[in-house]
Design a protein around this motif. Structure first.
Motif, PDB file in Angstrom:
ATOM      1  N   CYS A 122      28.590  57.630  59.190  1.00 45.86           N
ATOM      2  CA  CYS A 122      29.417  57.961  60.347  1.00 45.86           C
ATOM      3  C   CYS A 122      30.590  56.986  60.446  1.00 45.86           C
ATOM      4  O   CYS A 122      30.395  55.763  60.396  1.00 45.86           O
ATOM      5  N   CYS A 154      30.137  55.152  64.316  1.00 45.35           N
ATOM      6  CA  CYS A 154      29.090  54.172  64.650  1.00 45.35           C
ATOM      7  C   CYS A 154      28.414  53.566  63.413  1.00 45.35           C
ATOM      8  O   CYS A 154      27.614  52.652  63.540  1.00 45.35           O
ATOM      9  N   CYS A 205      27.064  63.424  63.398  1.00 42.80           N
ATOM     10  CA  CYS A 205      26.242  62.212  63.407  1.00 42.80           C
ATOM     11  C   CYS A 205      25.027  62.408  64.309  1.00 42.80           C
ATOM     12  O   CYS A 205      25.146  62.881  65.447  1.00 42.80           O
ATOM     13  N   CYS A 217      25.651  59.550  67.418  1.00 45.75           N
ATOM     14  CA  CYS A 217      26.758  59.571  68.385  1.00 45.75           C
ATOM     15  C   CYS A 217      27.486  60.922  68.420  1.00 45.75           C
ATOM     16  O   CYS A 217      28.441  61.080  69.166  1.00 45.75           O
TER      17      CYS A 217
HETATM   18 ZN    ZN Z   1      27.796  58.050  64.664  1.00 47.47          ZN
END
Ligand code: ZN
Length: 136
Positions: A32, A35, A46, A49
């Motif tokens: 990702c 994050c 993701c 997040c």
């Molecule tokens: Zn993420």
């Protein structure tokens, strides 16, 4: 009677980087961009997040055996000659789990946590199959 061929994975825009790396013998997983969470198999969003921004990262190659099953019945006729074989769920060092064949070990020697390495083994279609084997 014509021997059946193994099914060929349907490569998508999402999974193409995985397959391109696999053909080079490299296991890449998504990371990702928001994050940093890594994930496998290829997914659009993701899992932490919900960001849709991601890149690809090469795995270390280190993993351990999480679980396994021994296939005694072919789900497809083209796999019949390979029975029995071991299908493993593996914890990659980076965190995600991966599924693959496990070779180079007898069933009675399997144990959870066994250190593994991977390689890609091409089947008769040229499809790179993620294959694990004992490390060292
Ligand atoms: Zn993420």
């Amino acid at each position: 009677m014509t021997a059946e061929k193994k099914p060929v994975p349907h490569e998508t825009e999402l999974s193409k980087p995985y397959w391109d790396a696999a053909r080079q013998g490299v296991l890449k997983i998504q990371k990702c961009s928001n994050c940093g969470t890594v994930r496998h198999y290829p997914q659009l969003v993701c899992v932490e997040c919900y960001s849709r921004e991601y890149g690809w990262t090469e795995t270390s190659g280190k993993s351990t055996l999480h679980s396994w099953t021994i296939a005694h019945h072919a789900f497809h006729a083209a796999f019949r000659d390979e029975l029995p074989y071991i299908l493993a769920t593996v914890d990659l060092e980076e965190g995600p789990r991966a599924l693959g064949r496990l070779v180079g070990i007898e069933a009675q020697d399997l144990k959870i946590g066994l250190p593994l390495r991977y390689s890609f083994v091409s089947d008769e279609n040229g499809t790179p199959i993620l294959t694990f084997h004992p490390a060292g």
